[in-house]
Design an enzyme around this catalytic site. Structure first.
Site, mmCIF file in Angstrom:
data_model
loop_
_atom_site.group_PDB
_atom_site.id
_atom_site.type_symbol
_atom_site.label_atom_id
_atom_site.label_comp_id
_atom_site.label_asym_id
_atom_site.label_seq_id
_atom_site.Cartn_x
_atom_site.Cartn_y
_atom_site.Cartn_z
ATOM 1 N N LYS A 290 54.613 16.242 35.338
ATOM 2 C CA LYS A 290 53.987 17.460 35.862
ATOM 3 C C LYS A 290 54.334 18.567 34.888
ATOM 4 O O LYS A 290 55.500 18.978 34.779
ATOM 5 C CB LYS A 290 54.496 17.762 37.266
ATOM 6 C CG LYS A 290 53.973 19.063 37.858
ATOM 7 C CD LYS A 290 54.027 19.025 39.369
ATOM 8 C CE LYS A 290 53.752 20.364 39.990
ATOM 9 N NZ LYS A 290 53.472 20.270 41.428
ATOM 10 N N GLU B 133 59.063 17.129 36.478
ATOM 11 C CA GLU B 133 58.447 18.459 36.348
ATOM 12 C C GLU B 133 59.379 19.428 35.621
ATOM 13 O O GLU B 133 60.160 20.143 36.253
ATOM 14 C CB GLU B 133 58.094 19.027 37.734
ATOM 15 C CG GLU B 133 57.402 20.384 37.638
ATOM 16 C CD GLU B 133 57.154 21.050 38.984
ATOM 17 O OE1 GLU B 133 57.668 20.572 40.007
ATOM 18 O OE2 GLU B 133 56.455 22.065 39.002
HETATM 19 P P1 13P Z 1 52.522 25.997 41.715
HETATM 20 O O1 13P Z 1 51.203 25.306 41.467
HETATM 21 O O2 13P Z 1 52.441 27.120 42.710
HETATM 22 O O3 13P Z 1 53.232 26.356 40.445
HETATM 23 O O4 13P Z 1 53.455 24.933 42.431
HETATM 24 C C1 13P Z 1 53.517 23.644 41.938
HETATM 25 C C2 13P Z 1 54.836 23.078 42.199
HETATM 26 O O5 13P Z 1 54.939 22.030 42.779
HETATM 27 C C3 13P Z 1 56.024 23.811 41.705
HETATM 28 O O6 13P Z 1 57.134 22.979 41.786
#
Ligand code: 13P
Length: 340
Positions: free
Chosen positions: A219, A177
């Site tokens: 992600k 991510e």
């Molecule tokens: P948000 O959808 O609130 O951005 O959170 C997703 C997430 O896992 C952030 O690390």
């Protein structure tokens, strides 16, 4: 490294019409969220709240997995069933956040690098035993004057790749991510440029560390305008920019891409996903991995009161269902049908 298990897990994570719930907020983040609805952030309240979400009747139709926090993976339902066992019985894959947070990067004011590699293989082995089949590591990329720097992209990409390699060895699917923040006054065009540089760095590092794209899930953030920019790019522009970047950088062999909501409104996050998933000929399925965009309505409905659990679960199921439709590009048509 059990490749058959990795493939099975990755495919299940992005199964049609389903997505992930990110419920891996650290206790600090939880505190901010709970404060906004006047709830004290105790371990028991965190357990009760997460339990409310996980035990929502029917939500398994729209959720393929849940990302847990270290505390949460060790907690239990009101009936004493460990959360990961409860979720797995419901057909929802338990996942785990394993990074130790984004910390200030030395000699790089305004930039962050994510920590948590030390001792990671040992922690992954324990999480696998507790039932985790996928993991998450979040890097934070900030757009500003002269940033992100090459060093920030490089350091974060290498940490993500080392984490991904360790996960694969432990037969756990890594979610990588690299979140490009929407803070600032930049344009959507600038966001697109930064996303491209970020993802190029990540996939170069993954290849350098022998991580095969077949066993990774990305992600991604979306190419939205900075939240302080008075000109906000529309839904179609965001969708086009984001998909263009993904096509240019993400290997077609990867099993899927999930998105974070990153502070977008609930409806914007759903609309953007719907617009992207409606596009033809994408090499990978796209779906959601939202925290705030799934949890804002149930959190507001709950307010820490046992009597509000039904209403909170209804609100949560509704958001999960809407995003499940959006992941198939069917959300807008459903709205129009309801309005007719
Ligand atoms: P948000 O959808 O609130 O951005 O959170 C997703 C997430 O896992 C952030 O690390």
């Amino acid at each position: 490294m059990d490749k058959a298990l990795l493939s099975k897990t990755a495919a299940a994570m992005v199964a049609k019409g389903k997505g992930l719930l990110a419920a891996d907020e650290s206790s600090g983040t939880c505190e901010t969220r709970f404060k906004s609805v006047g709830v004290e952030c105790t371990e028991e309240n965190r357990r009760a709240y997460r339990g409310l979400l996980f035990t929502t009747p029917g939500v398994e139709q729209f959720l393929s997995g849940v990302i847990l926090f270290d505390e949460t993976i060790r907690q239990k339902t009101n009936d004493g069933v460990p959360f990961p066992d409860y979720l797995a019985k419901k057909g929802i894959l338990p996942g785990i956040k394993v990074d130790a947070g984004a910390k200030d990067m030395a000699l790089h004011p305004g930039e962050k690098v994510t920590e948590g590699l030390d001792g990671l293989p040992k922690r992954l082995a324990e999480y696998f035993k507790l039932g985790a089949r996928f993991a998450k590591w979040r890097a934070v990329i900030t757009i500003g004057e002269g940033i992100p720097s090459h060093a920030c992209l490089y350091a974060n990409a290498h940490a993500l790749a080392r984490y991904a390699a360790a996960c694969n060895e432990a037969s756990i699917v890594p979610i990588i991510e690299p979140e490009v923040l929407l803070d600032g006054n930049h344009t959507a065009e600038r966001s697109e440029e930064v996303h491209e540089a970020t993802l190029r760095a990540c996939y170069a590092a993954l290849a350098a560390y022998n991580v095969e794209p077949e066993y990774v899930i990305l992600k991604a953030s979306m190419c939205v305008s900075g939240k302080n920019n008075p000109r906000q790019a529309g839904v179609d522009e965001v969708a086009e920019r984001t998909v263009r970047v993904l096509r240019r950088t993400v290997p077609a062999a990867q099993p899927g891409v999930v998105f974070l909501s990153g502070g977008q409104s609930d409806e914007a996050a759903t609309a953007h996903l719907n617009a992207m998933a409606s596009m033809k000929g994408l090499p990978w399925p796209l779906t959601f991995s939202y925290s705030r965009a799934l949890q804002n309505p149930p959190l507001k409905a709950w307010k820490g009161q046992a009597g509000n659990i039904g209403a909170a679960q209804k609100a949560f199921r509704h958001r999960a269902q809407m995003n499940g439709l959006a992941a198939q590009g069917k959300w807008r048509a459903e709205l129009e049908k309801q309005a007719a």
